[in-house]
Design a protein around this motif. Structure first.
Motif, PDB file in Angstrom:
ATOM      1  N   SER A 198       0.144  -2.113  23.578  1.00 16.96           N
ATOM      2  CA  SER A 198       0.432  -3.470  24.077  1.00 16.96           C
ATOM      3  C   SER A 198       1.932  -3.748  24.165  1.00 16.96           C
ATOM      4  O   SER A 198       2.351  -4.676  24.824  1.00 16.96           O
ATOM      5  N   ALA A 337     -12.896  -2.107  10.562  1.00 19.84           N
ATOM      6  CA  ALA A 337     -12.371  -0.836  11.059  1.00 19.84           C
ATOM      7  C   ALA A 337     -10.889  -0.939  11.366  1.00 19.84           C
ATOM      8  O   ALA A 337     -10.386  -2.004  11.701  1.00 19.84           O
ATOM      9  N   THR A 341      -4.116   2.546  19.394  1.00 19.17           N
ATOM     10  CA  THR A 341      -4.155   3.181  20.706  1.00 19.17           C
ATOM     11  C   THR A 341      -3.866   4.675  20.585  1.00 19.17           C
ATOM     12  O   THR A 341      -4.518   5.502  21.229  1.00 19.17           O
ATOM     13  N   GLN A 371      -9.798  -1.601   4.859  1.00 12.92           N
ATOM     14  CA  GLN A 371      -9.937  -1.036   6.217  1.00 12.92           C
ATOM     15  C   GLN A 371     -10.827   0.203   6.213  1.00 12.92           C
ATOM     16  O   GLN A 371     -11.274   0.645   7.266  1.00 12.92           O
ATOM     17  N   ASP A 432       2.120   1.332   9.921  1.00 12.54           N
ATOM     18  CA  ASP A 432       1.416   0.457   8.984  1.00 12.54           C
ATOM     19  C   ASP A 432       1.760   0.833   7.557  1.00 12.54           C
ATOM     20  O   ASP A 432       2.085   1.983   7.276  1.00 12.54           O
ATOM     21  N   ARG A 447       1.911  -4.406   8.719  1.00 11.22           N
ATOM     22  CA  ARG A 447       2.632  -3.514   9.613  1.00 11.22           C
ATOM     23  C   ARG A 447       4.024  -3.455   9.030  1.00 11.22           C
ATOM     24  O   ARG A 447       4.506  -4.464   8.503  1.00 11.22           O
ATOM     25  N   LYS A 538      -4.278 -10.155  19.348  1.00 16.22           N
ATOM     26  CA  LYS A 538      -3.736 -10.132  17.983  1.00 16.22           C
ATOM     27  C   LYS A 538      -2.622 -11.167  17.865  1.00 16.22           C
ATOM     28  O   LYS A 538      -2.015 -11.539  18.865  1.00 16.22           O
TER      29      LYS A 538
HETATM   30  P1  ADP Z   1      -0.517  -2.460  19.431  1.00 16.15           P
HETATM   31  O1  ADP Z   1       0.099  -1.467  18.486  1.00 16.15           O
HETATM   32  O2  ADP Z   1       0.201  -2.535  20.704  1.00 16.15           O
HETATM   33  O3  ADP Z   1      -0.869  -3.785  18.826  1.00 16.15           O
HETATM   34  P2  ADP Z   1      -3.022  -1.209  18.971  1.00 16.15           P
HETATM   35  O4  ADP Z   1      -4.264  -1.829  19.461  1.00 16.15           O
HETATM   36  O5  ADP Z   1      -2.895   0.233  19.080  1.00 16.15           O
HETATM   37  O6  ADP Z   1      -1.913  -1.860  19.808  1.00 16.15           O
HETATM   38  O7  ADP Z   1      -2.757  -1.710  17.493  1.00 16.15           O
HETATM   39  C1  ADP Z   1      -2.788  -0.877  16.384  1.00 16.15           C
HETATM   40  C2  ADP Z   1      -2.352  -1.648  15.181  1.00 16.15           C
HETATM   41  O8  ADP Z   1      -3.204  -2.764  14.933  1.00 16.15           O
HETATM   42  C3  ADP Z   1      -2.411  -0.855  13.910  1.00 16.15           C
HETATM   43  O9  ADP Z   1      -1.301  -0.018  13.762  1.00 16.15           O
HETATM   44  C4  ADP Z   1      -2.471  -1.962  12.854  1.00 16.15           C
HETATM   45  O10 ADP Z   1      -1.203  -2.501  12.586  1.00 16.15           O
HETATM   46  C5  ADP Z   1      -3.275  -3.026  13.545  1.00 16.15           C
HETATM   47  N1  ADP Z   1      -4.672  -2.966  13.095  1.00 16.15           N
HETATM   48  C6  ADP Z   1      -5.719  -2.410  13.709  1.00 16.15           C
HETATM   49  N2  ADP Z   1      -6.849  -2.584  12.998  1.00 16.15           N
HETATM   50  C7  ADP Z   1      -6.510  -3.268  11.878  1.00 16.15           C
HETATM   51  C8  ADP Z   1      -7.226  -3.750  10.734  1.00 16.15           C
HETATM   52  N3  ADP Z   1      -8.530  -3.596  10.598  1.00 16.15           N
HETATM   53  N4  ADP Z   1      -6.518  -4.384   9.777  1.00 16.15           N
HETATM   54  C9  ADP Z   1      -5.186  -4.569   9.892  1.00 16.15           C
HETATM   55  N5  ADP Z   1      -4.470  -4.157  10.945  1.00 16.15           N
HETATM   56  C10 ADP Z   1      -5.109  -3.513  11.933  1.00 16.15           C
END
Ligand code: ADP
Length: 556
Positions: A198, A337, A341, A371, A432, A447, A538
């Motif tokens: 994103s 979960a 990406t 998670q 993360d 993050r 998000k």
């Molecule tokens: P972007 O990085 O552009 O937001 P992604 O969809 O790839 O796109 O996002 C991945 C990030 O989303 C992960 O690195 C994490 O920070 C966050 N994330 C995904 N799932 C969870 C979850 N269940 N709990 C907390 N953070 C999450």
């Protein structure tokens, strides 16, 4: 040399068939073994469309022929700006199966960003839903690589006039082909699809999936300790097909031969509930924000689910309060979960082991709120500031690294490697921060860029958000770091109240008492009408931080 010595020297080759793992084989399997299993789509045009896996396979072959007819070469990128629907599904399979690369684009991005992504990917064809005609008309002059614009509709819905030169009608193109197409066999490491992150910071970057990674991910996703998909399921991916391939569900559904229900653009609570009930959906998946709308609608109207059993929630942390509402009020098991990406996207899912079944409800929930554990195919590690691996004790938190056959090794069109070395292996740094306990349950605390550093200690914004979300008057909450002269950073809570609720700053702050250490609780609360979100739903913390850059904390 005697035959015996010849046989016993060196490693012995296996004697199994070499069959490349190809995406087309998932579809062929579904068409053969779940031929009459339905694919139901709520169309942009408004009606409900019914087809089957048999139809999907035939029409995907026609799509492959269309791409041949349009002069597309193997490796050409085919862009899509489309909702979840049967035509999008056919393009997924028709493109990849014929060695083209299906490039799903998030239509919720800013138009300039969409144009940047199309140009970066050098898409040859752009297929788009009716919804996006005005957007594509505006963007078309800037899309230098696109030779063919295809509107994903039938003749009856084509616009009387448009600024797009020689706009093509999807159904006309498909109907002109006879489907006499044999899925080719090729190297399983060939690129199958492309998806950009994103881009909450800097330009988006493209993850290029392969046939092998996609098929292996589909196997992993369908496992009982993952999404647990079966031919008895009716799967409704609320997560869009432009968000990391709807988390792999279009492939996992074919692999197990499940019925697929595709909601199109109709993602409001009322439309979703009608579709869940009308099609007797058993399983779904989506980011936390989409469930807010559905839950509110159901509560306001006293509605229940009659078939819906379980859902995966991820993409951002699922607030425990949401998990409890879905479970206790609506009888839906929530599988928390985590993924991204760059990981196709599944990494971990929270499912209990046999030894946890006897735990009391609170202890069980505590685990399920994390998670979760990795699927076989993903390996993870946490490292400290010195780059050394940290223990799996549920306490030590560090940068989360991953590796595996469905994790990227580099980005589309970029030579620099994003990988890091640890213990002689390459790892992908997720960005993360997490803990891992002795049973392998991973918990994201933040993050890395969202972590709040107060007096040298880290405060988890996710934990503070989860507490706020448990307050009955809170609709949505975000916590960001605010500059502080003494502590460097302190947490600021930004809240959207539920409609008609009278919730004060003092009441909100008092809610943290006894729920978290005093020094970790937010210093201040600000109420807003709405929070900014990314194109994938998000919290857009970067924007929030800009909005509250000058905010002065009490005592700050
Ligand atoms: P972007 O990085 O552009 O937001 P992604 O969809 O790839 O796109 O996002 C991945 C990030 O989303 C992960 O690195 C994490 O920070 C966050 N994330 C995904 N799932 C969870 C979850 N269940 N709990 C907390 N953070 C999450």
């Amino acid at each position: 040399m005697s035959p015996l010595t010849a046989r016993s020297s060196g490693p012995m080759p296996g004697r199994m068939m070499q069959m490349p793992l190809l995406i087309s084989s998932l579809l062929v399997h579904a068409a053969r073994h779940a031929a009459d299993t339905e694919i139901v789509s709520k169309r942009v045009e408004g009606d409900l469309h019914r087809s089957t896996w048999r139809d999907a396979e035939r029409r995907s072959r026609q799509v492959a022929q269309v791409l041949d007819a349009l002069g597309c070469e193997p490796g050409d990128r085919i862009g899509t700006l489309a909702w979840n629907g049967y035509r999008h599904l056919e393009i997924y399979y028709g493109c990849s199966g014929s060695q083209r690369v299906c490039h799903t684009i998030n239509p919720r991005l800013f138009p300039d960003q969409i144009a940047w992504i199309v140009n970066d990917a050098a898409d040859r064809v752009l297929c788009f839903d009716l919804t996006f005609l005005p957007l594509v008309e505006k963007l078309a002059p800037a899309l230098e690589s696109v030779r063919h614009f295809v509107l994903m509709t039938d003749r009856a819905h084509m616009p009387a006039s448009t600024s797009i030169e020689s706009l093509k009608c999807y159904e006309d193109l498909v109907e002109a082909q006879n489907g006499a197409y044999a899925w080719p066999s090729f190297d399983e490491n060939t690129a199958s699809s492309l998806c950009y992150t994103s881009g909450t910071t800097g330009h988006p970057k493209g993850a290029v999936y392969s046939h092998r990674s996609t098929v292996l991910h589909a196997y992993g996703a369908a496992l009982p300790d993952a999404m647990g998909c079966s031919s008895a399921d009716v799967i409704l991916p609320v997560v869009p097909m432009f968000h990391v391939n709807a988390w792999g569900l279009p492939y996992a559904a074919a692999l197990v031969g499940a019925k697929l229900v595709l909601p199109g653009p109709h993602l409001d609570g009322k439309s979703l509930h009608e579709l869940f009930e009308g099609e007797q959906v058993t399983f779904s998946a989506g980011v936390p924000t989409v469930w807010l709308g559905l839950i509110n609608h159901m509560k306001a109207n006293g509605l229940k689910f009659s078939s819906f059993k379980r859902t995966v929630i991820g993409g951002s942390a699922c607030p425990p309060a949401m998990m409890r509402t879905l479970e206790q009020d609506f009888g839906v098991e929530v599988i928390h979960a985590w993924g991204m990406t760059e990981m196709s996207p599944l990494g971990t899912l929270s499912k209990l082991k046999a030894k946890h079944q006897a735990l009391d409800p609170q202890a069980r929930h505590h685990l399920l709120e994390k998670q979760g554990r990795v699927i076989y195919g993903v390996d993870m590690a946490i490292v400290g500031d010195d780059g050394r691996a940290l223990p799996w004790d549920g306490k030590a938190s560090g940068d989360l690294l991953v590796r595996g056959p469905w994790v990227i090794s580099s980005y589309f069109g970029r030579d620099d490697s994003p990988l890091r070395r640890l213990d002689g292996q390459d790892w992908f740094p997720t960005g993360d921060v997490a803990t891992i306990d002795a049973d392998g349950f991973m918990q994201i605390t933040d993050r890395s860029k969202d972590v709040i550093k107060s007096g040298g200690e880290w405060i988890s914004s996710i934990e503070l958000e989860n507490i706020a979300m448990a307050h009955p008057g809170v609709y949505e909450a975000a916590v960001i770091a605010c500059k502080h002269p003494k502590w460097d950073e302190r947490p600021l809570l930004v809240v959207v109240r539920k409609p008609g609720v009278d919730l004060s700053r003092e009441e909100m702050l008092a809610f943290y008492e006894g729920r978290i250490a005093k020094w970790q609780a937010p210093d201040d609360v600000v109420f807003v009408d709405e929070l900014p979100h990314t194109a994938t739903g998000k919290l857009l913390k970067i924007r929030l931080r800009e909005m509250f850059k000058g905010h002065v904390l009490p005592g700050g």
